[in-house]
Motif scaffolding. Structure first.
Motif, PDB file in Angstrom:
ATOM      1  N   GLN A 111       0.701  -1.026  -0.338  1.00 33.91           N
ATOM      2  CA  GLN A 111      -0.106   0.349   0.091  1.00 33.91           C
ATOM      3  C   GLN A 111       0.953   1.642   0.475  1.00 33.91           C
ATOM      4  O   GLN A 111       0.635   2.225  -0.698  1.00 33.91           O
ATOM      5  N   TRP A 112       1.516   1.108   0.436  1.00 32.87           N
ATOM      6  CA  TRP A 112       2.851   2.404   0.789  1.00 32.87           C
ATOM      7  C   TRP A 112       3.197   3.064  -0.012  1.00 32.87           C
ATOM      8  O   TRP A 112       3.950   4.192  -1.118  1.00 32.87           O
ATOM      9  N   ALA A 113       4.117   1.842  -1.441  1.00 35.34           N
ATOM     10  CA  ALA A 113       4.482   1.301  -2.489  1.00 35.34           C
ATOM     11  C   ALA A 113       3.549   2.527  -3.305  1.00 35.34           C
ATOM     12  O   ALA A 113       3.814   3.063  -4.217  1.00 35.34           O
ATOM     13  N   LYS A 114       2.602   2.233  -3.350  1.00 34.47           N
ATOM     14  CA  LYS A 114       1.766   2.352  -3.986  1.00 34.47           C
ATOM     15  C   LYS A 114       1.187   3.474  -4.047  1.00 34.47           C
ATOM     16  O   LYS A 114       1.311   4.290  -5.270  1.00 34.47           O
ATOM     17  N   GLU A 115       0.914   4.009  -2.640  1.00 28.69           N
ATOM     18  CA  GLU A 115       0.706   5.485  -2.459  1.00 28.69           C
ATOM     19  C   GLU A 115       2.104   6.515  -2.956  1.00 28.69           C
ATOM     20  O   GLU A 115       1.174   7.589  -3.590  1.00 28.69           O
ATOM     21  N   PRO A 144       4.872  -4.636  -5.181  1.00 28.66           N
ATOM     22  CA  PRO A 144       6.596  -3.962  -6.083  1.00 28.66           C
ATOM     23  C   PRO A 144       7.435  -4.861  -6.108  1.00 28.66           C
ATOM     24  O   PRO A 144       7.665  -6.061  -5.797  1.00 28.66           O
ATOM     25  N   ALA A 145       8.378  -4.552  -6.951  1.00 28.16           N
ATOM     26  CA  ALA A 145       9.891  -5.634  -7.358  1.00 28.16           C
ATOM     27  C   ALA A 145      10.606  -4.930  -5.386  1.00 28.16           C
ATOM     28  O   ALA A 145      10.958  -4.210  -4.715  1.00 28.16           O
ATOM     29  N   ILE A 146      10.970  -6.605  -5.419  1.00 30.97           N
ATOM     30  CA  ILE A 146      11.631  -6.497  -3.457  1.00 30.97           C
ATOM     31  C   ILE A 146      13.147  -6.502  -3.719  1.00 30.97           C
ATOM     32  O   ILE A 146      13.559  -8.001  -4.244  1.00 30.97           O
ATOM     33  N   VAL A 147      14.221  -5.993  -2.955  1.00 29.71           N
ATOM     34  CA  VAL A 147      15.474  -6.644  -3.409  1.00 29.71           C
ATOM     35  C   VAL A 147      15.889  -6.390  -1.569  1.00 29.71           C
ATOM     36  O   VAL A 147      15.837  -5.890  -0.697  1.00 29.71           O
ATOM     37  N   PRO A 148      16.144  -8.059  -1.522  1.00 24.45           N
ATOM     38  CA  PRO A 148      16.780  -8.047   0.332  1.00 24.45           C
ATOM     39  C   PRO A 148      17.701  -7.859   0.451  1.00 24.45           C
ATOM     40  O   PRO A 148      18.672  -7.668  -0.080  1.00 24.45           O
ATOM     41  N   TYR A 149      17.332  -6.801   1.702  1.00 26.99           N
ATOM     42  CA  TYR A 149      18.324  -7.101   2.324  1.00 26.99           C
ATOM     43  C   TYR A 149      19.221  -6.736   3.868  1.00 26.99           C
ATOM     44  O   TYR A 149      18.315  -6.779   4.895  1.00 26.99           O
TER      45      TYR A 149
END
Length: 206
Positions: A111-115, A144-149
């Motif tokens: 939701q945050w990424a969409k906003e 969204p696309a996720i890059v793990p850290y």
């Protein structure tokens, strides 16, 4: 026949756990060039927060979401705990108080990424939590696309790369949770529909 099935099932679980533990041990931070639109950190330790804020300072993302914040924790308390100036918190850090587990973290993140129109995020959490987090993120529509850290808690790993006794117990518990998530996602089971909107009851993210 029953004994064979039990032994085969046990061998499968042991082999699967060995692969899971090996994959977790092999996790490493992405290269500095892995720039993302935003950063999300799942609460559960000061080490995670410090790393996420450090990435924000380095310009690895434009904003930071801290997901699963305890309702009694203020932005000022986070600033004090991480030695971060309030100007940075006020400018570029968002706090999510709704998520109470990893499912909630995934929903809040999407939701945050969409906003904000973010399509690529750095996900900061403990190394053992990365596999389950990626599963839950992948199970959310329009994620969204996720890059793990990954962040490696020192008390869970020995210097020779093997887990400590505490780390082993935690890995076993986490592996069981990963299996449960895979089963749920493969069957399309909706916990909320079963009255399990459990991420809205009191608790903390893991």
């Amino acid at each position: 026949m029953a004994l064979f099935v039990v032994l085969a099932g046990g061998a499968y679980l042991v082999g699967g756990f060995a692969r899971f533990a090996s994959d977790v041990a092999a996790l490493s931070a992405p290269p500095v060039t892995a720039h993302a639109d935003g950063i999300v950190v799942l609460t559960g330790g000061e080490q995670r927060l410090r790393k996420a804020i450090g990435l924000l300072r380095e310009g690895q993302g434009r904003r930071l979401l801290i997901s699963g914040v305890n309702r009694g924790t203020s932005a000022a308390a986070i600033a004090r705990a991480t030695d971060t100036e309030m100007a940075l918190i006020d400018c570029c850090v968002d706090l999510d108080y709704e998520a109470m587990d990893t499912i909630g973290n995934a929903e809040a993140t999407a939701q945050w990424a969409k906003e904000h129109g973010f399509e690529r995020l750095l996900l900061v959490t403990s190394d053992y939590h990365i596999p389950r987090s990626l599963l839950e993120m992948g199970g959310v529509a329009d994620a969204p696309a996720i890059v793990p850290y990954p962040v490696s808690p020192e008390k869970l790993w020995r210097r020779d790369g093997w887990p400590t006794r505490l780390g082993l117990r935690l890995l076993v518990t986490e592996y069981a949770k990963v299996l449960a998530v895979k089963a749920r996602l493969s069957t399309g089971l909706d916990l909320a529909a079963l009255g399990g909107a459990h991420h809205r009851v009191a608790g903390r993210s893991e």
